[in-house]
Design an enzyme around this catalytic site. Structure first.
Site, PDB file in Angstrom:
ATOM      1  N   ARG A 156       0.834  -1.197   0.050  1.00  0.00           N
ATOM      2  CA  ARG A 156      -0.068   0.137  -0.094  1.00  0.00           C
ATOM      3  C   ARG A 156       0.574   1.109   0.007  1.00  0.00           C
ATOM      4  NH1 ARG A 156      -4.043   1.859   4.834  1.00  0.00           N
ATOM      5  NH2 ARG A 156      -2.442   3.082   5.760  1.00  0.00           N
TER       6      ARG A 156
ATOM      7  N   CYS B  57      -0.189   5.365   0.797  1.00  0.00           N
ATOM      8  CA  CYS B  57      -1.120   6.186   1.305  1.00  0.00           C
ATOM      9  C   CYS B  57      -0.485   7.567   1.555  1.00  0.00           C
ATOM     10  CB  CYS B  57      -1.720   5.606   2.957  1.00  0.00           C
ATOM     11  SG  CYS B  57      -3.172   6.453   3.382  1.00  0.00           S
TER      12      CYS B  57
END
Length: 124
Positions: free
Chosen positions: A101, A103
């Site tokens: 991920r 972010c």
């Protein structure tokens, strides 16, 4: 390549597809917290908006024959990094396999929403 389109997620608000299958992978466009039927922004808090955006991602995954467990990479955009912990509390309910991920906080998101989520999923 195959275009993915479902009425269970909001229609694209620009010149792009909800998702594209290329080989064994789905590349889903970023989803914001829009109601698929009305196009209205759903929720006023980061938790409410994250829930709707991630459910929209789920609809695209389902249309491609996948689910959250097949996601290998997410990219998450937040309007405020102060919302990071609250966003994560919703995110972790869906992405239980803990995909890779990124972010980041951005200056502004479409329609002034609080978050946007895009995914890449393996369809095998």
């Amino acid at each position: 390549m195959k275009k993915i389109s479902t009425d269970k997620a909001p229609a694209a608000i620009g010149p792009y597809s909800q998702g594209i299958v290329a080989g064994d992978f789905l590349f889903a466009s970023g989803q914001i917290p829009l109601d698929p039927e009305s196009g209205a922004i759903m929720g006023t808090t980061i938790a409410e908006q994250a829930e709707r955006a991630i459910r929209n991602v789920g609809a695209i995954l389902a249309e491609a024959g996948a689910d959250y467990t097949k996601v290998v990479k997410t990219t998450c955009y937040l309007a405020e990094m102060a919302d990071f912990a609250a966003f994560n509390s919703v995110y972790e309910k869906y992405f239980t396999e803990k995909p890779a991920r990124s972010c980041v906080a951005v200056k502004q998101l479409p329609k002034d929403v609080l978050c946007e989520v895009e995914v890449i999923a393996c369809l095998k």
